[in-house]
Scaffold this motif. Structure first.
Motif, PDB file in Angstrom:
ATOM      1  N   GLY A  46      74.264  39.130  18.274  1.00 62.13           N
ATOM      2  CA  GLY A  46      73.254  40.152  18.542  1.00 62.13           C
ATOM      3  C   GLY A  46      73.600  40.986  19.760  1.00 62.13           C
ATOM      4  N   ALA A  47      74.108  40.342  20.813  1.00 59.99           N
ATOM      5  CA  ALA A  47      74.498  41.079  22.023  1.00 59.99           C
ATOM      6  C   ALA A  47      75.657  42.034  21.731  1.00 59.99           C
ATOM      7  CB  ALA A  47      74.865  40.102  23.131  1.00 59.99           C
ATOM      8  N   ALA A  53      75.938  49.437  19.576  1.00 59.78           N
ATOM      9  CA  ALA A  53      74.964  50.501  19.297  1.00 59.78           C
ATOM     10  C   ALA A  53      74.738  51.370  20.533  1.00 59.78           C
ATOM     11  CB  ALA A  53      73.654  49.886  18.833  1.00 59.78           C
ATOM     12  N   LEU A  54      74.616  50.744  21.704  1.00 61.88           N
ATOM     13  CA  LEU A  54      74.422  51.525  22.934  1.00 61.88           C
ATOM     14  C   LEU A  54      75.664  52.349  23.254  1.00 61.88           C
ATOM     15  CD1 LEU A  54      72.544  48.916  25.141  1.00 61.88           C
ATOM     16  CD2 LEU A  54      71.609  50.935  23.998  1.00 61.88           C
ATOM     17  N   HIS A  55      76.825  51.811  22.976  1.00 59.10           N
ATOM     18  CA  HIS A  55      78.053  52.569  23.188  1.00 59.10           C
ATOM     19  C   HIS A  55      78.083  53.801  22.294  1.00 59.10           C
ATOM     20  CE1 HIS A  55      82.338  53.512  22.442  1.00 59.10           C
ATOM     21  NE2 HIS A  55      82.456  53.268  23.731  1.00 59.10           N
ATOM     22  N   ASP A  56      77.706  53.642  21.023  1.00 60.70           N
ATOM     23  CA  ASP A  56      77.689  54.779  20.112  1.00 60.70           C
ATOM     24  C   ASP A  56      76.667  55.817  20.524  1.00 60.70           C
ATOM     25  OD1 ASP A  56      79.687  53.673  18.625  1.00 60.70           O
ATOM     26  OD2 ASP A  56      78.389  52.952  17.017  1.00 60.70           O
ATOM     27  N   LEU A  57      75.517  55.362  21.037  1.00 61.00           N
ATOM     28  CA  LEU A  57      74.466  56.311  21.412  1.00 61.00           C
ATOM     29  C   LEU A  57      74.790  57.104  22.660  1.00 61.00           C
ATOM     30  CD1 LEU A  57      71.195  54.271  20.751  1.00 61.00           C
ATOM     31  CD2 LEU A  57      71.948  56.334  19.574  1.00 61.00           C
ATOM     32  N   TYR A  58      75.333  56.439  23.679  1.00 65.67           N
ATOM     33  CA  TYR A  58      75.441  57.081  24.981  1.00 65.67           C
ATOM     34  C   TYR A  58      76.853  57.490  25.372  1.00 65.67           C
ATOM     35  CZ  TYR A  58      70.667  55.520  25.533  1.00 65.67           C
ATOM     36  OH  TYR A  58      69.334  55.334  25.357  1.00 65.67           O
TER      37      TYR A  58
END
Length: 60
Positions: A46-47, A53-58
């Motif tokens: 999960g981590a 996901a955070l890498h893709d977003l920001y």
């Protein structure tokens, strides 16, 4: 701690109807999820998914 052995339960002097129901009940998904190694594995996966996901977003 829960008794998890597969040995037969010794007979008591007075039969308890509730004990008969729980002795034959199979272990289910909640028993498996309560095991610490599985929970650690799922937390790591999960981590990693959250970090991706955070890498893709920001970042991208």
């Amino acid at each position: 701690m829960l008794e998890t052995s597969r040995e037969p339960v010794p007979a008591s002097a007075e039969p308890d109807p509730a004990a008969d129901l729980t002795a034959d009940e199979p272990r289910g998904c909640l028993f498996a999820l309560s095991q610490p190694p599985l929970m650690i594995f799922l937390a790591v996966i999960g981590a990693l998914l959250l970090m991706a996901a955070l890498h893709d977003l920001y970042v991208l």
